[in-house]
Scaffold this motif. Structure first.
Motif, PDB file in Angstrom:
ATOM      1  N   VAL A  21      42.246  34.558  33.934  1.00 57.14           N
ATOM      2  CA  VAL A  21      40.900  34.134  33.578  1.00 57.14           C
ATOM      3  C   VAL A  21      40.107  35.355  33.114  1.00 57.14           C
ATOM      4  CG1 VAL A  21      38.749  33.123  34.454  1.00 57.14           C
ATOM      5  CG2 VAL A  21      40.975  32.284  35.297  1.00 57.14           C
ATOM      6  N   TYR A  22      39.416  35.219  31.987  1.00 60.94           N
ATOM      7  CA  TYR A  22      38.539  36.295  31.534  1.00 60.94           C
ATOM      8  C   TYR A  22      37.103  35.862  31.818  1.00 60.94           C
ATOM      9  CZ  TYR A  22      36.544  39.875  28.370  1.00 60.94           C
ATOM     10  OH  TYR A  22      35.840  40.929  27.842  1.00 60.94           O
ATOM     11  N   HIS A  23      36.512  36.485  32.843  1.00 61.92           N
ATOM     12  CA  HIS A  23      35.159  36.135  33.277  1.00 61.92           C
ATOM     13  C   HIS A  23      34.200  37.230  32.859  1.00 61.92           C
ATOM     14  CE1 HIS A  23      31.760  34.714  35.359  1.00 61.92           C
ATOM     15  NE2 HIS A  23      31.871  35.432  36.450  1.00 61.92           N
ATOM     16  N   VAL A  24      33.368  36.949  31.865  1.00 64.04           N
ATOM     17  CA  VAL A  24      32.415  37.923  31.351  1.00 64.04           C
ATOM     18  C   VAL A  24      31.097  37.190  31.097  1.00 64.04           C
ATOM     19  CG1 VAL A  24      33.435  37.650  29.023  1.00 64.04           C
ATOM     20  CG2 VAL A  24      32.003  39.670  29.554  1.00 64.04           C
ATOM     21  N   PRO A  25      30.328  36.940  32.154  1.00 63.73           N
ATOM     22  CA  PRO A  25      29.178  36.032  32.049  1.00 63.73           C
ATOM     23  C   PRO A  25      28.083  36.480  31.105  1.00 63.73           C
ATOM     24  CG  PRO A  25      29.220  37.158  34.180  1.00 63.73           C
ATOM     25  CD  PRO A  25      30.532  37.422  33.534  1.00 63.73           C
ATOM     26  N   TYR A  26      27.907  37.789  30.911  1.00 60.00           N
ATOM     27  CA  TYR A  26      26.859  38.234  29.999  1.00 60.00           C
ATOM     28  C   TYR A  26      27.218  37.955  28.544  1.00 60.00           C
ATOM     29  CZ  TYR A  26      29.810  42.475  30.011  1.00 60.00           C
ATOM     30  OH  TYR A  26      30.868  43.366  29.952  1.00 60.00           O
ATOM     31  N   ARG A  27      28.452  37.583  28.273  1.00 55.00           N
ATOM     32  CA  ARG A  27      28.848  37.152  26.928  1.00 55.00           C
ATOM     33  C   ARG A  27      29.000  35.629  26.840  1.00 55.00           C
ATOM     34  NH1 ARG A  27      30.446  41.316  23.495  1.00 55.00           N
ATOM     35  NH2 ARG A  27      30.907  43.316  24.489  1.00 55.00           N
TER      36      ARG A  27
ATOM     37  N   ALA B 187      46.904  33.270  37.700  1.00 52.29           N
ATOM     38  CA  ALA B 187      47.433  34.420  38.438  1.00 52.29           C
ATOM     39  C   ALA B 187      46.428  35.521  38.684  1.00 52.29           C
ATOM     40  CB  ALA B 187      48.638  34.999  37.682  1.00 52.29           C
ATOM     41  N   GLY B 188      45.262  35.447  38.041  1.00 52.90           N
ATOM     42  CA  GLY B 188      44.317  36.533  38.239  1.00 52.90           C
ATOM     43  C   GLY B 188      43.103  36.384  37.351  1.00 52.90           C
ATOM     44  N   VAL B 189      42.238  37.382  37.411  1.00 55.73           N
ATOM     45  CA  VAL B 189      41.004  37.363  36.647  1.00 55.73           C
ATOM     46  C   VAL B 189      40.735  38.746  36.074  1.00 55.73           C
ATOM     47  CG1 VAL B 189      39.610  37.832  38.722  1.00 55.73           C
ATOM     48  CG2 VAL B 189      38.529  36.791  36.712  1.00 55.73           C
ATOM     49  N   LYS B 190      40.322  38.774  34.821  1.00 56.65           N
ATOM     50  CA  LYS B 190      39.714  39.967  34.248  1.00 56.65           C
ATOM     51  C   LYS B 190      38.234  39.842  34.551  1.00 56.65           C
ATOM     52  CE  LYS B 190      38.717  42.514  30.000  1.00 56.65           C
ATOM     53  NZ  LYS B 190      38.880  42.597  28.529  1.00 56.65           N
ATOM     54  N   LEU B 191      37.753  40.661  35.466  1.00 54.19           N
ATOM     55  CA  LEU B 191      36.407  40.520  36.007  1.00 54.19           C
ATOM     56  C   LEU B 191      35.483  41.520  35.320  1.00 54.19           C
ATOM     57  CD1 LEU B 191      34.800  38.942  38.124  1.00 54.19           C
ATOM     58  CD2 LEU B 191      35.403  40.698  39.795  1.00 54.19           C
ATOM     59  N   ALA B 192      34.554  40.979  34.539  1.00 51.61           N
ATOM     60  CA  ALA B 192      33.627  41.823  33.791  1.00 51.61           C
ATOM     61  C   ALA B 192      32.226  41.264  33.960  1.00 51.61           C
ATOM     62  CB  ALA B 192      34.023  41.868  32.320  1.00 51.61           C
ATOM     63  N   ALA B 193      31.697  41.422  35.166  1.00 55.73           N
ATOM     64  CA  ALA B 193      30.414  40.820  35.516  1.00 55.73           C
ATOM     65  C   ALA B 193      29.226  41.680  35.139  1.00 55.73           C
ATOM     66  CB  ALA B 193      30.380  40.525  37.010  1.00 55.73           C
ATOM     67  N   GLY B 194      29.466  42.825  34.497  1.00 53.93           N
ATOM     68  CA  GLY B 194      28.376  43.710  34.117  1.00 53.93           C
ATOM     69  C   GLY B 194      27.972  44.677  35.211  1.00 53.93           C
TER      70      GLY B 194
ATOM     71  N   ALA C 115      45.434  38.404  41.198  1.00 53.06           N
ATOM     72  CA  ALA C 115      45.138  39.756  40.734  1.00 53.06           C
ATOM     73  C   ALA C 115      43.703  39.848  40.242  1.00 53.06           C
ATOM     74  CB  ALA C 115      46.091  40.153  39.613  1.00 53.06           C
ATOM     75  N   VAL C 116      42.996  40.851  40.702  1.00 53.81           N
ATOM     76  CA  VAL C 116      41.661  41.156  40.194  1.00 53.81           C
ATOM     77  C   VAL C 116      41.766  42.402  39.335  1.00 53.81           C
ATOM     78  CG1 VAL C 116      39.280  41.752  40.772  1.00 53.81           C
ATOM     79  CG2 VAL C 116      40.538  40.108  42.183  1.00 53.81           C
ATOM     80  N   LEU C 117      41.473  42.246  38.052  1.00 56.44           N
ATOM     81  CA  LEU C 117      41.588  43.327  37.083  1.00 56.44           C
ATOM     82  C   LEU C 117      40.207  43.623  36.508  1.00 56.44           C
ATOM     83  CD1 LEU C 117      44.765  41.966  35.241  1.00 56.44           C
ATOM     84  CD2 LEU C 117      44.696  43.774  36.977  1.00 56.44           C
ATOM     85  N   GLY C 118      39.786  44.861  36.601  1.00 53.90           N
ATOM     86  CA  GLY C 118      38.484  45.239  36.083  1.00 53.90           C
ATOM     87  C   GLY C 118      38.436  45.121  34.572  1.00 53.90           C
ATOM     88  N   GLY C 119      37.313  44.605  34.078  1.00 54.92           N
ATOM     89  CA  GLY C 119      37.133  44.481  32.644  1.00 54.92           C
ATOM     90  C   GLY C 119      35.910  45.190  32.121  1.00 54.92           C
ATOM     91  N   ASP C 120      35.064  45.690  33.021  1.00 52.90           N
ATOM     92  CA  ASP C 120      33.933  46.545  32.648  1.00 52.90           C
ATOM     93  C   ASP C 120      34.382  47.986  32.864  1.00 52.90           C
ATOM     94  OD1 ASP C 120      31.766  44.840  31.887  1.00 52.90           O
ATOM     95  OD2 ASP C 120      31.604  44.210  33.975  1.00 52.90           O
ATOM     96  N   ASP C 121      34.675  48.678  31.785  1.00 55.87           N
ATOM     97  CA  ASP C 121      35.327  49.982  31.898  1.00 55.87           C
ATOM     98  C   ASP C 121      34.533  50.971  32.746  1.00 55.87           C
ATOM     99  OD1 ASP C 121      36.553  48.491  29.908  1.00 55.87           O
ATOM    100  OD2 ASP C 121      37.151  50.255  28.763  1.00 55.87           O
ATOM    101  N   ALA C 122      33.215  50.973  32.607  1.00 52.69           N
ATOM    102  CA  ALA C 122      32.389  51.943  33.337  1.00 52.69           C
ATOM    103  C   ALA C 122      32.318  51.643  34.825  1.00 52.69           C
ATOM    104  CB  ALA C 122      30.988  51.980  32.747  1.00 52.69           C
ATOM    105  N   PHE C 123      32.675  50.418  35.230  1.00 54.34           N
ATOM    106  CA  PHE C 123      32.597  50.029  36.637  1.00 54.34           C
ATOM    107  C   PHE C 123      33.978  49.843  37.269  1.00 54.34           C
ATOM    108  CE2 PHE C 123      28.642  48.462  34.709  1.00 54.34           C
ATOM    109  CZ  PHE C 123      27.714  49.095  35.514  1.00 54.34           C
ATOM    110  N   VAL C 124      35.036  50.234  36.554  1.00 54.51           N
ATOM    111  CA  VAL C 124      36.366  49.949  37.084  1.00 54.51           C
ATOM    112  C   VAL C 124      36.664  50.772  38.330  1.00 54.51           C
ATOM    113  CG1 VAL C 124      37.629  51.622  35.641  1.00 54.51           C
ATOM    114  CG2 VAL C 124      38.767  49.518  36.450  1.00 54.51           C
ATOM    115  N   SER C 125      36.166  52.004  38.417  1.00 53.88           N
ATOM    116  CA  SER C 125      36.467  52.820  39.592  1.00 53.88           C
ATOM    117  C   SER C 125      35.894  52.212  40.869  1.00 53.88           C
ATOM    118  CB  SER C 125      35.979  54.255  39.389  1.00 53.88           C
ATOM    119  OG  SER C 125      36.415  55.093  40.457  1.00 53.88           O
ATOM    120  N   PRO C 126      34.600  51.831  40.918  1.00 55.06           N
ATOM    121  CA  PRO C 126      34.111  51.181  42.142  1.00 55.06           C
ATOM    122  C   PRO C 126      34.786  49.853  42.431  1.00 55.06           C
ATOM    123  CG  PRO C 126      32.394  51.247  40.447  1.00 55.06           C
ATOM    124  CD  PRO C 126      33.498  52.130  39.994  1.00 55.06           C
ATOM    125  N   LEU C 127      35.193  49.124  41.388  1.00 53.21           N
ATOM    126  CA  LEU C 127      35.912  47.869  41.628  1.00 53.21           C
ATOM    127  C   LEU C 127      37.278  48.147  42.249  1.00 53.21           C
ATOM    128  CD1 LEU C 127      35.728  44.793  41.326  1.00 53.21           C
ATOM    129  CD2 LEU C 127      36.821  45.027  39.095  1.00 53.21           C
TER     130      LEU C 127
END
Length: 284
Positions: A129-135, A155-162, A180-192
């Protein structure tokens, strides 16, 4: 199949005549895999698929699939309809499809669940699932993500919640097993990743691929000190690469590095300004 590590959603390089530069695409795919990417995403939004003809899309997919087969890497295919998901049956190299939460129409939480039930039933491979609510304009709370995780083949989500919002924290406090939870906001991937994410689908990993792979490994291994140090550096790079609409700055950097023949994008995108490209290069 467990989806961990860094997946690069490949850009589509264009030649001076405007055609798809398939040789450059192949070289780029091989390089990011050699530098530590676990897999590739073909025809994701970073690849400007809506600007490609059906013939160009097939050519791009054939190139990326061949590289993934040769390198035993995971191929994820962007597919945003039941028909597109069914067509993946013709691509034996596919390891998963990446499907966007329906944009613009805002079908509600029940509609999102029903939509992914239909996609999963039609898909020959796992669905991410690609979840990017701001788009998309559609919020999917943690409870609904758990409902999606319970669907067979999801099987998982590309999580890009901003950012790291309350829903993200709630999900990561008790992540669904096997999801699987996969970060999709590049600047926030480390805290995720610090919260327990499995990896990321990261456009920024076109450059500094090895460092993004190191970031995931360090957090997954529990080496917080090393992970923070790498994450701090990569956050600045990601912010610079997304200073203008994706993938315009990334293409500018790749062109400056001689890895693609032009920095061209197709409308409605316009090329990134020189200042943005220079700032990103400085971060490297």
């Amino acid at each position: 199949m467990t989806f961990t590590g860094v997946y690069v959603p490949l850009i589509t390089p264009f030649g001076a005549d405007g055609s798809v530069a398939l040789d450059a695409l192949e070289s780029l795919a091989r390089q990011v895999l050699a530098d530590g990417a676990a897999g590739l995403v073909a025809l994701g939004t970073t690849g400007e698929p809506s600007s490609l003809s059906a013939q160009e899309q097939r050519a791009v997919l054939d190139v990326v699939a061949r590289v993934c087969r040769e390198r035993d890497a995971t191929l994820v295919i962007g597919a945003n309809s039941v028909e597109a998901v069914r067509a993946v049956r013709d691509q034996p190299a596919a390891g998963a499809v990446l499907s966007l939460v329906p944009p613009f129409v805002r079908p509600g939480e029940a509609g999102v669940v029903a939509y992914f039930e239909a996609l999963a039933a039609a898909s020959p491979v796992p669905v991410l699932v690609y979840h990017v609510p701001y788009r998309t304009g559609q919020v999917v709370p943690a409870a609904t993500l758990r409902r999606l995780a319970a669907i067979p083949k999801v099987a998982g989500v590309k999580l890009a919640a901003g950012g790291i919002d309350a829903a993200t924290v709630e999900l990561m406090a008790d992540p669904p097993a096997g999801f699987a939870v996969l970060g999709g906001d590049d600047a926030f991937v480390s805290p995720l990743l610090a919260l327990g994410a499995h990896g990321g689908i990261l456009a920024s990993a076109h450059v500094a691929t090895d460092r993004f792979a190191e970031l995931v490994r360090s957090w997954r291994a529990g080496n917080a000190v090393a992970a923070r140090a790498v994450g701090h550096r990569l956050t600045g790079l990601a912010l610079a690469l997304f200073a203008e609409p994706n993938p315009t700055v990334i293409k500018g950097v790749l062109h400056a590095q001689g890895r693609i023949p032009t920095a061209a994008v197709r409308l409605p995108l316009l090329p990134a300004g020189a200042g943005s490209v220079e700032a990103a290069l400085e971060q490297l």
